[in-house]
Write an enzyme that holds these catalytic residues in place. Structure first.
Site, short mmCIF file in Angstrom:
data_model
loop_
_atom_site.label_atom_id
_atom_site.label_comp_id
_atom_site.label_asym_id
_atom_site.label_seq_id
_atom_site.Cartn_x
_atom_site.Cartn_y
_atom_site.Cartn_z
N ASP A 290 0.88 -1.17 0.00
CA ASP A 290 0.00 0.00 0.00
C ASP A 290 0.91 1.22 0.00
O ASP A 290 1.71 1.40 0.93
CB ASP A 290 -0.88 -0.04 1.27
CG ASP A 290 -1.85 1.14 1.34
OD1 ASP A 290 -1.56 2.19 0.72
OD2 ASP A 290 -2.87 1.00 2.02
N SER B 75 -0.24 11.78 -16.19
CA SER B 75 -1.49 11.85 -16.96
C SER B 75 -1.42 13.08 -17.85
O SER B 75 -0.73 14.05 -17.52
CB SER B 75 -2.68 11.99 -16.00
OG SER B 75 -3.84 12.31 -16.72
N TYR C 292 -7.55 16.33 -9.10
CA TYR C 292 -6.78 15.20 -9.66
C TYR C 292 -5.61 15.74 -10.49
O TYR C 292 -4.47 15.29 -10.36
CB TYR C 292 -7.69 14.31 -10.53
CG TYR C 292 -6.94 13.26 -11.31
CD1 TYR C 292 -6.25 12.23 -10.66
CD2 TYR C 292 -6.90 13.28 -12.71
CE1 TYR C 292 -5.56 11.25 -11.38
CE2 TYR C 292 -6.21 12.30 -13.42
CZ TYR C 292 -5.54 11.29 -12.76
OH TYR C 292 -4.85 10.33 -13.47
P1 NAP Z 1 -7.20 1.38 -12.14
O1 NAP Z 1 -7.57 0.21 -12.96
O2 NAP Z 1 -8.22 1.98 -11.24
O3 NAP Z 1 -5.89 1.00 -11.30
C1 NAP Z 1 -5.42 1.80 -10.25
C2 NAP Z 1 -4.52 0.96 -9.37
O4 NAP Z 1 -4.03 1.78 -8.29
C3 NAP Z 1 -5.28 -0.21 -8.73
O5 NAP Z 1 -4.45 -1.34 -8.76
C4 NAP Z 1 -5.46 0.27 -7.28
O6 NAP Z 1 -5.54 -0.78 -6.34
C5 NAP Z 1 -4.15 1.02 -7.11
N1 NAP Z 1 -4.16 1.78 -5.86
C6 NAP Z 1 -5.04 2.71 -5.43
N2 NAP Z 1 -4.71 3.13 -4.20
C7 NAP Z 1 -3.58 2.44 -3.85
C8 NAP Z 1 -2.73 2.40 -2.70
N3 NAP Z 1 -2.97 3.17 -1.63
N4 NAP Z 1 -1.64 1.58 -2.70
C9 NAP Z 1 -1.38 0.78 -3.76
N5 NAP Z 1 -2.16 0.74 -4.87
C10 NAP Z 1 -3.24 1.57 -4.90
O7 NAP Z 1 -6.72 2.58 -13.07
P2 NAP Z 1 -5.54 2.70 -14.15
O8 NAP Z 1 -6.11 3.40 -15.32
O9 NAP Z 1 -4.88 1.41 -14.38
O10 NAP Z 1 -4.59 3.71 -13.38
C11 NAP Z 1 -3.19 3.51 -13.27
C12 NAP Z 1 -2.50 4.86 -13.29
O11 NAP Z 1 -2.73 5.48 -14.55
C13 NAP Z 1 -2.97 5.85 -12.22
O12 NAP Z 1 -1.86 6.52 -11.68
C14 NAP Z 1 -3.83 6.83 -13.01
O13 NAP Z 1 -3.85 8.11 -12.42
C15 NAP Z 1 -3.09 6.83 -14.34
N6 NAP Z 1 -3.91 7.30 -15.49
C16 NAP Z 1 -5.05 6.63 -15.84
C17 NAP Z 1 -5.80 7.11 -16.91
C18 NAP Z 1 -7.07 6.43 -17.35
O14 NAP Z 1 -7.84 7.04 -18.11
N7 NAP Z 1 -7.32 5.20 -16.96
C19 NAP Z 1 -5.37 8.24 -17.62
C20 NAP Z 1 -4.21 8.89 -17.22
C21 NAP Z 1 -3.47 8.40 -16.15
P3 NAP Z 1 -6.93 -1.24 -5.64
O15 NAP Z 1 -7.54 -2.21 -6.59
O16 NAP Z 1 -6.46 -1.87 -4.36
O17 NAP Z 1 -7.74 -0.01 -5.44
#
Ligand code: NAP
Length: 278
Positions: free
Chosen positions: A52, A131, A144
């Site tokens: 975490d 992002s 955000y």
């Molecule tokens: P996602 O599927 O929601 O994955 C987010 C991950 O972060 C999940 O594994 C979540 O784990 C984990 N997380 C949240 N809080 C945490 C903590 N305290 N310690 C460890 N892990 C934690 O979304 P994603 O799109 O893959 O996001 C990954 C990254 O890409 C993020 O940094 C996000 O800001 C960035 N991003 C995403 C987008 C988009 O459109 N999807 C665009 C730009 C940037 P849990 O399952 O335990 O919650």
């Protein structure tokens, strides 16, 4: 064939999950981490650990275990993160603190834990998942975006600070990606965005309409993983990689404030400024 060790945060879903799978297929020694390691059962990686990013003890125990098992951490991917939605005024201090704790302090804690080991190795690469929201701010996304602006700053500073030690820092700037991200943001923002008494009600309705349309064109997480792999394998990685951002949005990045405001006002049907003398 590569035997480099890659430690990835937030592998339960989305980009982190896909990246762990991809790098394992490319013969990396992948250490997939998640808050709840049972979410990693379908991944065939070298090691799965609970981690975490808001908990220093959990970070210390995971990183020590990696060094004990593999002797080094070649690559750290700071991926864990989530978003809040809502006008700046309407998001509580507590919600913002929690998001910064994951998106910003989480990245710093991981760097504090891993950089001394990388410095000792005289080599390492840190990939921060930022992002496009860290460059371009849309109303309702301000808090955000603030976390991702912070990642831009931390990446730009540490890239130069760590270069003399053989450690490269790379920033990835994705656009909309299909993952749990939108659902998590929606869950966090539900009360705010659906409050019938909010002074931002009209803005929220329009925002939801616009973003629902935008999200229909989401790219798959593979597109990001592919670019992360490129950034890992480049002999001289770029400082930042923009991924899955349509050309029209890239153009908006270069508009001046006035033009960008006009565009967002039109898109979100934001009423003209009220004359202060009225
Ligand atoms: P996602 O599927 O929601 O994955 C987010 C991950 O972060 C999940 O594994 C979540 O784990 C984990 N997380 C949240 N809080 C945490 C903590 N305290 N310690 C460890 N892990 C934690 O979304 P994603 O799109 O893959 O996001 C990954 C990254 O890409 C993020 O940094 C996000 O800001 C960035 N991003 C995403 C987008 C988009 O459109 N999807 C665009 C730009 C940037 P849990 O399952 O335990 O919650």
């Amino acid at each position: 064939m590569s035997s480099k060790t890659v430690l990835i945060t937030g592998c339960s879903t989305g980009i982190g999950h896909d990246l762990a799978r991809r790098l394992t297929l490319a013969n990396y020694t992948v250490i997939a981490t998640a808050r709840h390691p049972e979410t990693l059962t379908d991944l065939q990686v070298a090691l799965k650990l609970p981690l975490d990013v808001t908990n220093s003890a959990s970070i210390a125990s995971a990183t020590e275990e990696v060094v004990r098992r593999f002797g080094r951490v070649d690559i750290l991917v700071n991926n864990a993160g989530y978003a809040l939605r809502g006008a700046v005024e309407e998001i509580s201090d507590e919600q913002v603190h929690k998001m910064f704790d994951v998106n910003v302090y989480g990245v710093m804690r991981m760097m504090h834990a891993v950089v001394p080991q990388m410095r000792q190795q005289k080599a390492g690469r840190i990939i921060n998942i930022g992002s496009i929201g860290g460059k371009l701010v849309m109303p309702v996304n301000g808090t955000y975006s603030a976390t991702k602006f912070a990642i831009e700053a931390l990446s730009d500073a540490s890239r130069l600070e760590l270069a003399p030690f053989g450690i490269q820092v790379v920033l990835i700037e994705p656009g909309n990606i299909r993952s749990n991200f939108a659902a998590t943001a929606q869950a966090h923002a539900k009360e705010i965005l659906s409050n019938p008494d909010s002074p931002y009600r009209a803005l929220y309705q329009q925002y939801l309409q616009v973003t629902t349309t935008m999200r229909k064109q989401e790219a798959e997480p593979e597109i990001v993983s592919q670019v992360v792999q490129q950034a890992i394998e480049a002999s001289k990685p770029k400082a930042r990689y923009v991924v899955a951002v349509p050309f029209s949005n890239r153009v908006v990045l270069h508009l001046g404030d006035s033009l960008r405001d006009v565009m967002f006002r039109r898109l979100l049907k934001i009423a003209p400024d009220r004359d202060a003398s009225e």
